[in-house]
Design a protein around this motif. Sequence first.
Motif, mmCIF file in Angstrom:
data_model
loop_
_atom_site.group_PDB
_atom_site.id
_atom_site.type_symbol
_atom_site.label_atom_id
_atom_site.label_comp_id
_atom_site.label_asym_id
_atom_site.label_seq_id
_atom_site.Cartn_x
_atom_site.Cartn_y
_atom_site.Cartn_z
ATOM 1 N N ALA B 135 0.837 -1.200 0.000
ATOM 2 C CA ALA B 135 0.000 0.000 0.000
ATOM 3 C C ALA B 135 0.874 1.253 0.000
ATOM 4 O O ALA B 135 0.567 2.233 -0.683
ATOM 5 C CB ALA B 135 -0.917 -0.018 1.216
ATOM 6 N N LEU B 136 1.991 1.211 0.746
ATOM 7 C CA LEU B 136 2.893 2.363 0.765
ATOM 8 C C LEU B 136 3.477 2.611 -0.626
ATOM 9 O O LEU B 136 3.542 3.758 -1.090
ATOM 10 C CB LEU B 136 4.034 2.121 1.750
ATOM 11 N N GLY B 139 0.595 3.620 -2.944
ATOM 12 C CA GLY B 139 0.091 4.909 -2.492
ATOM 13 C C GLY B 139 1.049 6.044 -2.802
ATOM 14 O O GLY B 139 0.641 7.206 -2.911
ATOM 15 N N SER B 140 2.335 5.723 -2.960
ATOM 16 C CA SER B 140 3.312 6.780 -3.212
ATOM 17 C C SER B 140 3.043 7.475 -4.548
ATOM 18 O O SER B 140 3.501 8.596 -4.767
ATOM 19 C CB SER B 140 4.724 6.210 -3.191
ATOM 20 N N LEU B 142 0.349 8.744 -5.384
ATOM 21 C CA LEU B 142 -0.438 9.937 -5.080
ATOM 22 C C LEU B 142 0.464 11.127 -4.791
ATOM 23 O O LEU B 142 0.045 12.272 -4.870
ATOM 24 C CB LEU B 142 -1.350 9.672 -3.876
#
Lengths: 204, 556
Positions: B135-136, B139-140, B142
């Motif tokens: 997810a990290l 998500g990065s 974004l």
Amino acid sequence: MQGTVDSQPAASTATAAHHHEEHPDLRVLGLITFLASEFLMFCGFFAVYLIYRSALAEWPPEETEVELLLPAVNTVILVSSSLVIHWGDTAIKQGDVAGLRKWYIVTALMGTVFLGGQIYEYATLGYGLRTNLFSNCFYLMTGFHGLHVFIGLLLILGVLWRSRRPGHYNANKHTGVEMAEIYWHFVDIVWIVLFTLIYILTLF
Amino acid sequence: MAQANLSPEATKTPPIEGHPHLPDWKWYDYFTFNIDHKVIGIQYLVLAFIFYLIAGLMAVAMRTELATPDSDFMDPSLYNALLTNHGTIMIFLWIVPAAIGGFGNYLVPLMIGARDMAFPKLNALAFWLNPPAGALLLGSFLFGGAQAGWTSYPPLSVITANTAQSMWILAVVLVGTSSIMGSVNFLVTIWKMRVPSMKWDQLPLFCWAMVATSFLALFSTPVLAAGLILLLFDINFGTGFFQPDAGGNVVVYQHLFWFYSHPAVYLMILPIFGIMSEVIPVHARKPIFGYKAIAYSSLTISIVGLFVWVHHMFTSGTPPWMRIFFTISTLIVAVPTGIKIFSWVATLWGGKIRFTSAMLFAVGLLSMFVFGGLSGVTLGTAPFDIHVHDTYYVVGHFHYVLFGGSVFGIYAGIYHWFPKMTGRMLNETLGRLHFVLTFIGTNLTFAPMHELGMQGMPRRVAMYDPQFVGLNQLATIGAFTLGISVLPMLINVIWSWSRGPKAGGNPWNALTLEWTTPSPPPVENWTILPAVTHGPYEYGVGIQPPQPDQPALDEA
């Protein structure tokens, strides 16, 4: 790989290892394996420190001299606490829960004094994390060790909390006690290397 | 190993505390916090495969951009972010978790006759560190995405520092932690929890490979963590560990990084070597050639592998004596690797080979990996490396090793153990189609890269000189072939999992212990633990493979 004919299929005497997490051998072995890995992380920091120390002419630079007296006292406290925690472990192996509690409380106090000393040292040094490469290394390494002391303290407090229940630890059942002790020794060993590198070797 | 000796006096062990005693797995059990090693193994495999598809789509997008010399398909900064995350996800969230976490967790307890791993809860925790890491990374995007490449060398990673770069670091530290937890678990499990009658020289070679892998992960991962923590401090707290203007040295980061990340290539291939050593003798119906040589060569690779990392840094101002030392140590790694290759070839020699899908991928791996290994030897030699450093030659080399090696191996493992994991057979026709497409796609994509690199095309760029366009378009066609090649497998797995023909306990007539239990194995694997009465690979010498579906096993 030559097949040996085992006439004693899965001998019933040798099943202790299948008791899983409750089996002390497994947990202690797991912890030691893990700490070996942790030590390698500190070795990464030690390597970085030594590289910069050997590369720079002035180490530590003048505005970031280290104080020696307080850390030396702190070192004596931490190293002797390793002995104290061992007395606690010896006590429980003889079934003496009161002895265990007494020595683990003393260890926790000594650890707290060590951390307090470290915080006082940080507050009075007059330079911060960003001052220069030496202070970068100094705060990061001692800080990371301090974090491990704090985790060790939590483990000791966990042992103390659990030892309130009668019979939770006894002469035959003390793996948790032993694991907290091993971790504390590990913290101690790392500190001895750190103290030598950062404090003693700056004298020369 | 394994013939199960299911005599009544065989041991009954007490149930594991906290184990759910379900009569049967339901699909939703695989989405919960479950401490059964088989569920965790499948969770690892499925999650890793999802990340494989995502990172694969990133690769297809990048190859689409590279179909033309100009940057007309996407923004160069998006290209950089895709490049960084493609590498990071493929390594840390696909190959490592699938090979070590997936097959390791599923197979090790079954192969050594244990009811679970030594620390089932730690095992589950190690798995659940992976979704937040993914997810990290995703998500990065974004925040613009980490753009400094999967190596994240400073000063680039600090100069371009943004939230995404810190997210990248945290993600890698999370999977590193997961990997250390897993290694502790594997070592203790294999050391202490073998069924009492199993001697070290009866340990299946996959387990030997996991021992070597775990040692390597245990000693190298924390050093990367140290380096990444320093980098995190440089980015966020103004320290100067790797900042030349603050007295720091960027090459120090490279040392810390490659001290882990070179061994990481062995983390990605040693478990695959283990899979090869299981698949080849079963499908060639022959005892494996050189059991001890294969076991010891795994350990040798993991030890020598710790002393070769500087070959990634021949162009970083490395002094000549270091280049000589690390050239020699790098070439030495080829020796134990060669021992394995020759052992497998000798096992195939004169065998009654069944060209199942698993065997096709295993044999395909042999050819691909030899090619990638040889280009690795050329790259390990300092003079040649300096010539082709940071060109597409390097990209071609490591994709032959990682795709032609690791991914082929994971595929072979999936075709081999799918019947054990699900109780159903995969469709062989779709399996062959999958193999043919993958084999053609791999060579079409990565072979031209060697020539591109020799001609001087740099890696990590979205735009290039028009003279390279022909070979690049060939590689792009190959990349699309590879993208399509996943479809027959996906269809096969999804369809066969629910509708495939029943597999039975031992469809391949194999001799290792995991085949002595029904497919899929019940919770805690055996009602009564099997006993080891012969070696794991003694095919063709009159030993009858166990057929655990016979009711004798479930009773007792």
